[in-house]
Design a protein around this motif. Structure first.
Motif, PDB file in Angstrom:
ATOM      1  N   GLY A 124      -2.775 -14.666   6.536  1.00  0.00           N
ATOM      2  CA  GLY A 124      -1.257 -15.179   5.805  1.00  0.00           C
ATOM      3  C   GLY A 124      -0.569 -13.959   4.819  1.00  0.00           C
ATOM      4  N   ILE A 125      -1.282 -12.951   4.580  1.00  0.00           N
ATOM      5  CA  ILE A 125      -0.996 -12.108   3.784  1.00  0.00           C
ATOM      6  C   ILE A 125       0.173 -10.735   4.447  1.00  0.00           C
ATOM      7  CG2 ILE A 125      -1.414 -10.233   1.871  1.00  0.00           C
ATOM      8  CD1 ILE A 125      -4.244 -11.767   1.836  1.00  0.00           C
ATOM      9  N   GLU A 126       1.335 -10.650   4.093  1.00  0.00           N
ATOM     10  CA  GLU A 126       2.200  -9.737   4.439  1.00  0.00           C
ATOM     11  C   GLU A 126       1.670  -8.415   4.054  1.00  0.00           C
ATOM     12  OE1 GLU A 126       6.712  -8.279   4.470  1.00  0.00           O
ATOM     13  OE2 GLU A 126       6.298 -10.425   3.784  1.00  0.00           O
ATOM     14  N   VAL A 127       1.450  -7.627   4.791  1.00  0.00           N
ATOM     15  CA  VAL A 127       0.983  -6.000   4.491  1.00  0.00           C
ATOM     16  C   VAL A 127       2.369  -5.075   4.611  1.00  0.00           C
ATOM     17  CG1 VAL A 127      -0.591  -4.001   5.124  1.00  0.00           C
ATOM     18  CG2 VAL A 127      -1.376  -6.389   5.172  1.00  0.00           C
ATOM     19  N   ASN A 128       2.378  -4.317   3.775  1.00  0.00           N
ATOM     20  CA  ASN A 128       3.642  -3.540   3.473  1.00  0.00           C
ATOM     21  C   ASN A 128       3.014  -2.349   3.178  1.00  0.00           C
ATOM     22  OD1 ASN A 128       5.785  -5.495   3.650  1.00  0.00           O
ATOM     23  ND2 ASN A 128       5.146  -6.103   1.558  1.00  0.00           N
ATOM     24  N   THR A 129       3.274  -1.083   3.919  1.00  0.00           N
ATOM     25  CA  THR A 129       2.955   0.315   3.702  1.00  0.00           C
ATOM     26  C   THR A 129       4.065   1.106   3.349  1.00  0.00           C
ATOM     27  OG1 THR A 129       2.971   0.758   6.063  1.00  0.00           O
ATOM     28  CG2 THR A 129       1.066  -0.098   5.096  1.00  0.00           C
ATOM     29  N   ARG A 130       4.142   1.913   2.216  1.00  0.00           N
ATOM     30  CA  ARG A 130       5.122   2.895   2.162  1.00  0.00           C
ATOM     31  C   ARG A 130       4.368   4.365   2.041  1.00  0.00           C
ATOM     32  NH1 ARG A 130       8.001   1.454  -3.495  1.00  0.00           N
ATOM     33  NH2 ARG A 130       9.036   3.335  -3.132  1.00  0.00           N
ATOM     34  N   VAL A 131       4.972   5.266   2.751  1.00  0.00           N
ATOM     35  CA  VAL A 131       4.545   6.639   2.797  1.00  0.00           C
ATOM     36  C   VAL A 131       5.111   7.524   1.668  1.00  0.00           C
ATOM     37  CG1 VAL A 131       4.396   8.830   4.360  1.00  0.00           C
ATOM     38  CG2 VAL A 131       4.345   6.556   5.172  1.00  0.00           C
ATOM     39  N   PHE A 132       4.189   8.154   0.892  1.00  0.00           N
ATOM     40  CA  PHE A 132       4.689   9.028   0.053  1.00  0.00           C
ATOM     41  C   PHE A 132       4.260  10.107   0.272  1.00  0.00           C
ATOM     42  CE2 PHE A 132       3.930   4.974  -2.369  1.00  0.00           C
ATOM     43  CZ  PHE A 132       5.284   4.880  -2.753  1.00  0.00           C
ATOM     44  N   ASP A 133       5.285  11.568  -0.075  1.00  0.00           N
ATOM     45  CA  ASP A 133       4.936  12.770   0.293  1.00  0.00           C
ATOM     46  C   ASP A 133       3.622  13.292  -0.684  1.00  0.00           C
ATOM     47  OD1 ASP A 133       5.640  15.040   1.833  1.00  0.00           O
ATOM     48  OD2 ASP A 133       6.494  15.978  -0.017  1.00  0.00           O
ATOM     49  N   SER A 134       3.556  12.638  -2.067  1.00  0.00           N
ATOM     50  CA  SER A 134       2.814  13.427  -2.942  1.00  0.00           C
ATOM     51  C   SER A 134       2.457  12.157  -3.884  1.00  0.00           C
ATOM     52  CB  SER A 134       3.191  14.358  -3.778  1.00  0.00           C
ATOM     53  OG  SER A 134       4.374  14.237  -4.688  1.00  0.00           O
ATOM     54  N   THR A 183      -5.355   5.927   7.563  1.00  0.00           N
ATOM     55  CA  THR A 183      -4.607   6.268   8.677  1.00  0.00           C
ATOM     56  C   THR A 183      -5.263   5.343  10.118  1.00  0.00           C
ATOM     57  OG1 THR A 183      -3.804   8.100   7.835  1.00  0.00           O
ATOM     58  CG2 THR A 183      -3.445   7.635  10.184  1.00  0.00           C
ATOM     59  N   ILE A 184      -6.600   5.596  10.233  1.00  0.00           N
ATOM     60  CA  ILE A 184      -7.163   5.018  11.271  1.00  0.00           C
ATOM     61  C   ILE A 184      -7.461   3.536  11.063  1.00  0.00           C
ATOM     62  CG2 ILE A 184      -9.651   4.748  12.327  1.00  0.00           C
ATOM     63  CD1 ILE A 184      -9.911   7.941  11.767  1.00  0.00           C
ATOM     64  N   ALA A 185      -7.587   3.014   9.959  1.00  0.00           N
ATOM     65  CA  ALA A 185      -7.641   1.553   9.582  1.00  0.00           C
ATOM     66  C   ALA A 185      -6.634   0.801  10.091  1.00  0.00           C
ATOM     67  CB  ALA A 185      -7.997   1.425   8.232  1.00  0.00           C
ATOM     68  N   ILE A 186      -5.241   1.695   9.812  1.00  0.00           N
ATOM     69  CA  ILE A 186      -3.966   1.040  10.088  1.00  0.00           C
ATOM     70  C   ILE A 186      -3.663   0.857  11.493  1.00  0.00           C
ATOM     71  CG2 ILE A 186      -1.474   1.243   9.786  1.00  0.00           C
ATOM     72  CD1 ILE A 186      -1.955   2.335   7.279  1.00  0.00           C
ATOM     73  N   ALA A 187      -4.068   1.952  12.092  1.00  0.00           N
ATOM     74  CA  ALA A 187      -3.829   2.243  13.551  1.00  0.00           C
ATOM     75  C   ALA A 187      -4.707   1.144  14.436  1.00  0.00           C
ATOM     76  CB  ALA A 187      -4.158   3.475  14.043  1.00  0.00           C
ATOM     77  N   PHE A 218       0.793  -1.105  -0.093  1.00  0.00           N
ATOM     78  CA  PHE A 218       0.048  -0.038   0.134  1.00  0.00           C
ATOM     79  C   PHE A 218       0.750   1.267   0.051  1.00  0.00           C
ATOM     80  CE2 PHE A 218      -2.569  -3.264   2.086  1.00  0.00           C
ATOM     81  CZ  PHE A 218      -3.815  -3.037   1.318  1.00  0.00           C
ATOM     82  N   GLY A 219       0.593   2.278  -0.607  1.00  0.00           N
ATOM     83  CA  GLY A 219       1.182   3.556  -0.710  1.00  0.00           C
ATOM     84  C   GLY A 219       0.098   4.594  -0.186  1.00  0.00           C
ATOM     85  N   ILE A 220       0.816   5.123   0.883  1.00  0.00           N
ATOM     86  CA  ILE A 220      -0.288   5.979   1.830  1.00  0.00           C
ATOM     87  C   ILE A 220       0.379   7.323   1.808  1.00  0.00           C
ATOM     88  CG2 ILE A 220      -1.034   3.706   3.184  1.00  0.00           C
ATOM     89  CD1 ILE A 220       0.908   4.693   5.395  1.00  0.00           C
ATOM     90  N   LEU A 221      -0.474   8.175   2.296  1.00  0.00           N
ATOM     91  CA  LEU A 221      -0.142   9.510   2.634  1.00  0.00           C
ATOM     92  C   LEU A 221      -0.170   9.622   4.198  1.00  0.00           C
ATOM     93  CD1 LEU A 221      -2.203  11.786  -0.053  1.00  0.00           C
ATOM     94  CD2 LEU A 221       0.359  11.033   0.034  1.00  0.00           C
ATOM     95  N   ILE A 225       4.028  -1.149  -5.826  1.00  0.00           N
ATOM     96  CA  ILE A 225       2.970  -1.192  -4.669  1.00  0.00           C
ATOM     97  C   ILE A 225       1.670  -1.591  -5.754  1.00  0.00           C
ATOM     98  CG2 ILE A 225       3.682   0.752  -3.743  1.00  0.00           C
ATOM     99  CD1 ILE A 225       2.335   2.804  -4.919  1.00  0.00           C
ATOM    100  N   ASP A 226       0.730  -2.226  -4.957  1.00  0.00           N
ATOM    101  CA  ASP A 226      -0.551  -2.408  -5.555  1.00  0.00           C
ATOM    102  C   ASP A 226      -1.746  -1.364  -5.400  1.00  0.00           C
ATOM    103  OD1 ASP A 226       0.434  -4.987  -5.968  1.00  0.00           O
ATOM    104  OD2 ASP A 226       0.468  -5.476  -3.894  1.00  0.00           O
ATOM    105  N   PHE A 227      -1.842  -0.400  -4.113  1.00  0.00           N
ATOM    106  CA  PHE A 227      -2.848   0.335  -4.078  1.00  0.00           C
ATOM    107  C   PHE A 227      -2.002   1.767  -3.719  1.00  0.00           C
ATOM    108  CE2 PHE A 227      -4.840  -3.428  -2.872  1.00  0.00           C
ATOM    109  CZ  PHE A 227      -6.175  -3.444  -2.867  1.00  0.00           C
ATOM    110  N   ALA A 228      -2.684   2.910  -4.014  1.00  0.00           N
ATOM    111  CA  ALA A 228      -2.104   4.198  -3.549  1.00  0.00           C
ATOM    112  C   ALA A 228      -3.168   5.223  -3.385  1.00  0.00           C
ATOM    113  CB  ALA A 228      -1.183   4.692  -4.909  1.00  0.00           C
ATOM    114  N   THR A 229      -2.766   6.008  -2.231  1.00  0.00           N
ATOM    115  CA  THR A 229      -3.649   6.849  -1.954  1.00  0.00           C
ATOM    116  C   THR A 229      -3.019   8.332  -2.557  1.00  0.00           C
ATOM    117  OG1 THR A 229      -4.049   5.998  -0.024  1.00  0.00           O
ATOM    118  CG2 THR A 229      -4.569   8.524  -0.287  1.00  0.00           C
TER     119      THR A 229
END
Length: 356
Positions: free
Chosen positions: A73-83, A57-61, A47-50, A96-100
Motif C-alpha cells: 500500500g505504499i506509493e513508490v515514486n522515482t526521480r532521475v537525477f543527472d548527478s 535499476t535491476i530491482a526496479i525493472a 527515491f532519487g535514482i541515477l 526525496i527520502d533516498f538518493a543514489t
C-alpha cells in the motif's frame, strides 16, 4: 444429578467461556497490531535514482520495489537525477527520502548537514568512469593536457579523480576545468568546444565513438583513490521506518545476485530499463565492482558500529581533499564519518533473511 457432576459441568462451562474470551481478545489484539502496523507505514516513498545499469535499476525493472513496497500500500515514486548535486538539492528540500549518488556528493551532503546516513554501496567505480580525449587532439599523455579545457561535473566522483590525475602530473594549475552536466559534455564534445572530459557511462560511451581513454577510475583506485556510487537515506525517515530501509537493501541484494549469478541476464534487464543494448550495459557493469551484504560488512567497507570499516576512512580522506580544493567549506571529523557510514540496515536485512 449428583453435586460432583454439577460441579464438573459448571467447571467445563467456565473453562470454555474463558477460552472464548481469551481467543476473542487475542483476535482483537492481532487485529489492532495489524492496524497499527499498517498505519505506521508511509503513504509514499520517494527515491532519487541515477540512470546507470546497477542493482537499483535491476530491482526496479524486476518489480522488487512492488514486492516490498507497492504491494503493502505504499506509493513508490522515482526521480532521475543527472548527478548527486541535484539529488542533494532534493534531499535538502525534503522531496526525496533516498538518493543514489557518488561518494563525493555524499560527503557534500554530510558537510552541509543534510541529516542523512550512508547505508549502501551500489558499486565501486572503475573503468566505467574515465578521462576521454578526442581523436586528432594530439593528446597522448596527461601532461599534454596543459592549456586544454576539460569538462567534468563538479563535486562528482569524476571531478575528484580528475583533480588527483592532474595533481599527480603536477599540472592542476595549467588546465581549465569546466563544470558541465553529462548532456552538456556530449554537446560540447560534438561541437568541438572541448578536447577532453572526465565522465561516466553511458555518456562516456558516446564520447568514445570519436575518442579514447587516457586513464580511468580503476587505474586510480589501484593507487588508492577509491570512488563509489552509494545510497543515502534521510535520517528522519530511517529512524521512523528502519524496517523499510532494511527492505530496500534486500531489494538491492536480490538484484545484485541476478548480476552475480547471470551477468548477461542482468545486462539485458538493465539495458531494457535504460534503453541500452545488452552488450553495452554489460560492458558498463563489468567496469564496476558489486559487493554482497556480507562483503560490505567486513573491515574493508562498513565494518560494524563498534569497529568501523575502512570506507569511513576513505570518505574522510576524500573529504579532506575536497576541502583543500574548496569544494566544501569544512571537512567533518573522522568520528562523524564513522557514524555516517551506517552498517545497521545491511545487518538488519541479513537477519530478516535468516529468520524467514
Amino acid at each position: 444429578m449428583k453435586k460432583s457432576s454439577l460441579k464438573k459441568i459448571l467447571l467445563i462451562f467456565l473453562i470454555s467461556a474463558l477460552a472464548l474470551t481469551l481467543t476473542a481478545c487475542g483476535n482483537d489484539q492481532a487485529q489492532n497490531e495489524n492496524t497499527v502496523s499498517q498505519e505506521s507505514l508511509p503513504e509514499e516513498i520517494n527515491f532519487g535514482i541515477l540512470r546507470v545499469p546497477n542493482d537499483e535499476t535491476i530491482a526496479i525493472a524486476e518489480g522488487f520495489f512492488d514486492e516490498y513496497f507497492t504491494n503493502r500500500g505504499i506509493e513508490v515514486n522515482t526521480r532521475v537525477f543527472d548527478s548527486g548535486v541535484e539529488a542533494n538539492q532534493a534531499l535538502a528540500s525534503g522531496s526525496i527520502d533516498f538518493a543514489t549518488m557518488g561518494n563525493t556528493n555524499a560527503i557534500t551532503a554530510l558537510a552541509r548537514d543534510l541529516n542523512v546516513e550512508l547505508i549502501w554501496i551500489h558499486e565501486v567505480l572503475g573503468e566505467n568512469e574515465a578521462l576521454a580525449i578526442k581523436d586528432g587532439s594530439g593528446i597522448e599523455e596527461v601532461t599534454d593536457l596543459v592549456g586544454e579545457r576539460i569538462a567534468v561535473p563538479f563535486a562528482s566522483t569524476a571531478h575528484y579523480i580528475l583533480l588527483n590525475v592532474l595533481k599527480e602530473a603536477e599540472i592542476e594549475e595549467d588546465v581549465q576545468l569546466l563544470d558541465m552536466q553529462t548532456a552538456e559534455i556530449v554537446a560540447a564534445w560534438e561541437r568541438g568546444d572541448i578536447q577532453a572530459a572526465y565522465t561516466w557511462q553511458p555518456t562516456l560511451a558516446q564520447l568514445l565513438k570519436s575518442g579514447s581513454t587516457l586513464t580511468d577510475s580503476k587505474k586510480m583506485a589501484d593507487k588508492g583513490y577509491i570512488t563509489a556510487n552509494v545510497e543515502v537515506v534521510r535520517s528522519d525517515f530511517a529512524e521512523e521506518y528502519p524496517q523499510l530501509v532494511a527492505d530496500f537493501i534486500s531489494t538491492l541484494s536480490e538484484a545484485g545476485d541476478i548480476y552475480r549469478n547471470n551477468p548477461e541476464r542482468a545486462a539485458e534487464i538493465a539495458g531494457n530499463e535504460l534503453g541500452l543494448e545488452a552488450e553495452v550495459a554489460l560492458h558498463q557493469m563489468r567496469g564496476t565492482t558489486w559487493k554482497t551484504r556480507e562483503e560490505l560488512l567486513n573491515e574493508d567497507f562498513f565494518g560494524t558500529v563498534d569497529d568501523p570499516g575502512n570506507f569511513a576512512q576513505v570518505m574522510k580522506d576524500t573529504s579532506d581533499f575536497l576541502q583543500a580544493q574548496d569544494s566544501i567549506e569544512e571537512s567533518p571529523s573522522q568520528e562523524t564519518f564513522n557514524e555516517y557510514v551506517n552498517p545497521e540496515y545491511i545487518k538488519m536485512s541479513l537477519e530478516n533473511d535468516q529468520n524467514n
